[in-house]
Design an enzyme around this catalytic site. Structure first.
Site, PDB file in Angstrom:
ATOM      1  N   CYS A 140      -0.525 -15.348 -49.037  1.00 65.27           N
ATOM      2  CA  CYS A 140      -1.812 -14.779 -48.593  1.00 65.27           C
ATOM      3  C   CYS A 140      -2.632 -15.916 -48.016  1.00 65.27           C
ATOM      4  CB  CYS A 140      -2.570 -14.125 -49.748  1.00 65.27           C
ATOM      5  SG  CYS A 140      -4.261 -13.688 -49.261  1.00 65.27           S
ATOM      6  N   HIS A 171      -7.251  -9.963 -52.270  1.00 61.12           N
ATOM      7  CA  HIS A 171      -7.925  -9.560 -51.034  1.00 61.12           C
ATOM      8  C   HIS A 171      -7.535  -8.179 -50.531  1.00 61.12           C
ATOM      9  CE1 HIS A 171      -8.499 -13.927 -51.039  1.00 61.12           C
ATOM     10  NE2 HIS A 171      -9.637 -13.631 -50.461  1.00 61.12           N
ATOM     11  N   LYS A 208     -16.476 -11.536 -46.525  1.00 61.97           N
ATOM     12  CA  LYS A 208     -16.669 -11.313 -45.106  1.00 61.97           C
ATOM     13  C   LYS A 208     -16.010  -9.991 -44.699  1.00 61.97           C
ATOM     14  CE  LYS A 208     -16.300 -14.423 -41.166  1.00 61.97           C
ATOM     15  NZ  LYS A 208     -15.806 -15.739 -40.791  1.00 61.97           N
ATOM     16  N   HIS A 220     -21.833 -18.175 -53.419  1.00 63.71           N
ATOM     17  CA  HIS A 220     -21.738 -19.644 -53.434  1.00 63.71           C
ATOM     18  C   HIS A 220     -23.010 -20.242 -54.042  1.00 63.71           C
ATOM     19  CE1 HIS A 220     -19.445 -18.609 -49.552  1.00 63.71           C
ATOM     20  NE2 HIS A 220     -18.519 -18.981 -50.414  1.00 63.71           N
ATOM     21  N   LYS A 258     -16.866  -7.556 -55.094  1.00 64.50           N
ATOM     22  CA  LYS A 258     -17.058  -8.979 -54.821  1.00 64.50           C
ATOM     23  C   LYS A 258     -17.484  -9.125 -53.364  1.00 64.50           C
ATOM     24  CE  LYS A 258     -15.007 -13.501 -55.153  1.00 64.50           C
ATOM     25  NZ  LYS A 258     -13.983 -14.280 -54.503  1.00 64.50           N
ATOM     26  N   CYS A 315      -6.127 -16.467 -49.661  1.00 67.32           N
ATOM     27  CA  CYS A 315      -6.056 -17.204 -50.936  1.00 67.32           C
ATOM     28  C   CYS A 315      -5.480 -18.588 -50.740  1.00 67.32           C
ATOM     29  CB  CYS A 315      -5.135 -16.521 -51.933  1.00 67.32           C
ATOM     30  SG  CYS A 315      -5.667 -14.958 -52.554  1.00 67.32           S
ATOM     31  N   CYS A 359      -2.092  -8.454 -50.998  1.00 63.91           N
ATOM     32  CA  CYS A 359      -2.584  -9.504 -51.886  1.00 63.91           C
ATOM     33  C   CYS A 359      -3.416  -8.869 -52.996  1.00 63.91           C
ATOM     34  CB  CYS A 359      -3.445 -10.477 -51.078  1.00 63.91           C
ATOM     35  SG  CYS A 359      -4.519 -11.454 -52.126  1.00 63.91           S
ATOM     36  N   HIS A 374     -23.035 -17.694 -48.818  1.00 60.21           N
ATOM     37  CA  HIS A 374     -23.705 -16.468 -49.248  1.00 60.21           C
ATOM     38  C   HIS A 374     -24.182 -16.664 -50.681  1.00 60.21           C
ATOM     39  CE1 HIS A 374     -20.112 -15.511 -51.518  1.00 60.21           C
ATOM     40  NE2 HIS A 374     -19.356 -15.445 -50.425  1.00 60.21           N
TER      41      HIS A 374
HETATM   42  N1  MSP Z   1     -12.220 -23.943 -51.608  1.00 55.62           N
HETATM   43  C1  MSP Z   1     -11.907 -23.259 -52.811  1.00 55.62           C
HETATM   44  C2  MSP Z   1     -12.335 -24.068 -54.026  1.00 55.62           C
HETATM   45  C3  MSP Z   1     -11.728 -25.426 -54.115  1.00 55.62           C
HETATM   46  S1  MSP Z   1     -12.354 -26.334 -55.458  1.00 55.62           S
HETATM   47  C4  MSP Z   1     -11.393 -27.651 -55.585  1.00 55.62           C
HETATM   48  C5  MSP Z   1     -12.628 -21.909 -52.833  1.00 55.62           C
HETATM   49  N2  MSP Z   1     -13.697 -21.797 -52.057  1.00 55.62           N
HETATM   50  S2  MSP Z   1     -14.605 -20.485 -51.906  1.00 55.62           S
HETATM   51  O1  MSP Z   1     -15.625 -20.852 -50.976  1.00 55.62           O
HETATM   52  O2  MSP Z   1     -13.807 -19.356 -51.572  1.00 55.62           O
HETATM   53  O3  MSP Z   1     -15.218 -20.139 -53.288  1.00 55.62           O
HETATM   54  C6  MSP Z   1     -15.643 -21.128 -54.163  1.00 55.62           C
HETATM   55  C7  MSP Z   1     -16.510 -20.623 -55.284  1.00 55.62           C
HETATM   56  O4  MSP Z   1     -17.637 -19.917 -54.766  1.00 55.62           O
HETATM   57  C8  MSP Z   1     -15.939 -19.636 -56.292  1.00 55.62           C
HETATM   58  O5  MSP Z   1     -15.129 -20.126 -57.280  1.00 55.62           O
HETATM   59  C9  MSP Z   1     -17.219 -19.243 -56.961  1.00 55.62           C
HETATM   60  O6  MSP Z   1     -17.636 -20.286 -57.804  1.00 55.62           O
HETATM   61  C10 MSP Z   1     -18.147 -19.104 -55.772  1.00 55.62           C
HETATM   62  N3  MSP Z   1     -18.164 -17.740 -55.295  1.00 55.62           N
HETATM   63  C11 MSP Z   1     -17.746 -17.243 -54.104  1.00 55.62           C
HETATM   64  N4  MSP Z   1     -17.975 -15.914 -54.070  1.00 55.62           N
HETATM   65  C12 MSP Z   1     -18.545 -15.528 -55.222  1.00 55.62           C
HETATM   66  C13 MSP Z   1     -19.044 -14.336 -55.753  1.00 55.62           C
HETATM   67  N5  MSP Z   1     -19.046 -13.210 -55.092  1.00 55.62           N
HETATM   68  N6  MSP Z   1     -19.569 -14.390 -56.998  1.00 55.62           N
HETATM   69  C14 MSP Z   1     -19.649 -15.547 -57.721  1.00 55.62           C
HETATM   70  N7  MSP Z   1     -19.189 -16.667 -57.249  1.00 55.62           N
HETATM   71  C15 MSP Z   1     -18.621 -16.692 -56.028  1.00 55.62           C
HETATM   72  O7  MSP Z   1     -12.217 -21.042 -53.590  1.00 55.62           O
END
Ligand code: MSP
Length: 503
Positions: free
Chosen positions: A126, A147, A298, A21, A295, A129, A144, A18
């Protein structure tokens, strides 16, 4: 030559990409592109995090094996990044053999160094997390804190990393490296976590088998976070090519969201110290991209997908918005209307109009041949100031500032045209000078904007008669005033950024 190694977090494969990311990934991409302009040797890594309970459960819910779940979703990430012109040099998957080897080598070393020991563990967990919480951490005693979902009680015999022994070494390291975590508020948060006292942490699981096996006790797999963090080392040859690893480590820049600060700013540096390696050079922590003040997730059903916005704004419009309007650091609220306004103001009006105006007037007053700029143009110092500010802004990882400075130059060039009105004057040296200056600004702006915009800059160069790709230019030499040679055929074309009407 300077080296620049930049990483994004590796994304979980339970969920499709999304714009949260994409925000991190586009920022890392723009930084990588800026450093390529500087002539640095750049390595840009992203990837997917594919082990752990969260993925295993997502696979069960979808009626597929964990590897099928990972294959499918990892491909979605790769396709999304390709659609956003992400220029990563490598894409790491934690299910790859090279990664398994790096994780086993790394944690075996930590074990051999005496920092891992067996213990029984029980606690509130959790799954979203993939983390344990103490009862004090929980919201309303059972939810959590991240979440807002109920936690589960888990009890396991597992191996512990002796994190508590790293309290002082981490504080010493942070004192010796005051700039390691950016921005400063996040450094203070990391220091606060360390000063609160560090407890040993469980790093293995026996309750699932979807993970990297522990080499000294194959009935266990590593806990997903201790497998995941090591990806940054895997991709530069850890445990496989020591010379390659020494080339890139520890001069790495990790980009990450504030949700994973503890893992990156406390656990990861400690693990590296325990393995006899240096902690990462820089940790750039950013806030959340919020939708309606929350934030994206899903469970909240408030996700926005990159492809939907690219359909409306194009790749350049998408990238520009996130880099210009979401300052790197604080939380930012996503607004579709804000995105339309920014697109129309900066891209359609300021940059798009500058190009179309200049090209049209060169056609009418100069026979379609672009004149050379005036070496003493009043725009020359403005351009030099923009280059200096853009350089400082990328160095500080503040893309919005870099783009603001670039667009100040665009606006000044438009103002210079309006003050001189070459479209009203008779052809001659005065008109040539003004148009040559505007062409020179377009040439420079195309280079300065190229970390953010991956398409329009090449088209700008083509229309003003230059060949090649502004993204392959070199800063500062190629953005010095006077580089537009003049005498080139300038061509018209459709609007670079057609104006959008908000729905
Ligand atoms: N898999 C772990 C990270 C492991 S790194 C060794 C993880 N993955 S995640 O897919 O949940 O999220 C990763 C990153 O996506 C977050 O740290 C952030 O950089 C980005 N984001 C996910 N959702 C976000 C927002 N709503 N806003 C900004 N960044 C976001 O955590």
């Amino acid at each position: 030559m300077s080296r620049f190694y930049v990483t994004t977090p590796i994304y979980y494969v339970n969920d499709v990409p999304h714009i949260g990311h994409a925000y991190t990934t586009v920022t890392a991409d723009a930084l990588a592109r800026w450093h390529r302009l500087l002539g640095d040797d750049v390595r840009f890594l992203t990837g997917t995090d594919e082990h752990g309970l969260k993925i295993q459960r997502a696979a069960e819910a979808n009626g597929v094996t964990p590897l099928e779940q990972a294959d499918r979703t990892s491909a979605r990430f790769r396709d999304t990044w390709a659609a956003l012109d992400i220029s990563n040099d490598d894409f790491v998957r934690t299910t790859e053999a090279r990664h398994r080897h790096a994780v086993q080598t790394f944690l075996q070393r930590v074990h051999d160094n005496g920092w891992i020991e067996p213990k029984t563990y029980a606690g509130w967990y959790c799954v979203a997390c993939e983390a344990y919480y103490t009862a004090d951490d929980l919201d309303d005693g059972e939810l959590c804190p991240i979440h807002g979902r109920p936690v589960e009680w888990l009890e396991e015999e597992n191996y512990f990393f002796r994190l508590s022994a790293f309290e002082q070494p981490l504080l010493d390291w942070y004192e010796a490296h005051p700039d390691a975590v950016q921005p400063e508020g996040k450094r203070n948060e990391a220091l606060g976590l360390i000063r609160q006292g560090l407890e040993d942490v469980s790093i293995t699981r026996t309750s699932l088998d979807w993970g990297v096996p522990v080499p000294w006790d194959p009935g266990h797999v590593f806990y997903v976070w201790y497998d995941a963090l090591i990806n940054y080392a895997t991709a530069v040859g850890y445990g496989a090519d020591e010379a390659e690893f020494a080339t890139w480590w520890p001069a790495v820049h990790h980009l990450l969201g504030k949700d994973i600060l503890r893992f990156h700013c406390v656990y990861w540096p400690a693990m590296l110290l325990a393995a006899g390696e240096q902690p990462p050079h820089r940790l750039h922590v950013h806030g959340y991209l919020l939708v309606g003040g929350e934030k994206m997730s899903k469970t909240r059903l408030n996700q926005i997908f990159p492809a939907d916005l690219v359909a409306d704004f194009g790749v350049d419009g998408f990238r520009y918005h996130f880099l210009r309007d979401q300052p790197f650091g604080p939380d930012g609220d996503f607004s579709y209307e804000g995105m339309v306004t920014r697109y129309n103001t900066d891209l359609a009006n300021n940059l798009g109009n500058l190009l179309s105006r200049v090209v049209t007037v060169v056609g009418k007053k100069c026979g379609g041949i672009g004149p050379a700029p005036d070496p003493d143009s009043p725009l020359a110092p403005v351009a030099a100031a923009a280059v200096a500010e853009v350089t400082a802004a990328w160095e500080a990882v503040t893309p919005s500032r870099a783009l603001e400075a670039t667009w100040r130059l665009v606006r000044d060039a438009n103002a210079h045209l309006e003050a001189n009105e070459p479209w009203k004057a008779d052809p001659g040296p005065a008109v040539d000078r003004v148009l040559g200056d505007a062409l020179e600004v377009l040439r420079i702006v195309a280079v300065l904007a190229s970390p953010a915009l991956t398409r329009a800059p090449t088209e700008i160069w083509r229309r003003i008669g230059l060949s090649g790709d502004p993204g392959s230019a070199r800063v500062p030499d190629d953005v010095a005033w006077g580089g537009y040679p003049g005498g080139l055929a300038v061509t018209k074309g459709p609007a670079l950024f057609p104006r959008l009407v908000a729905p």
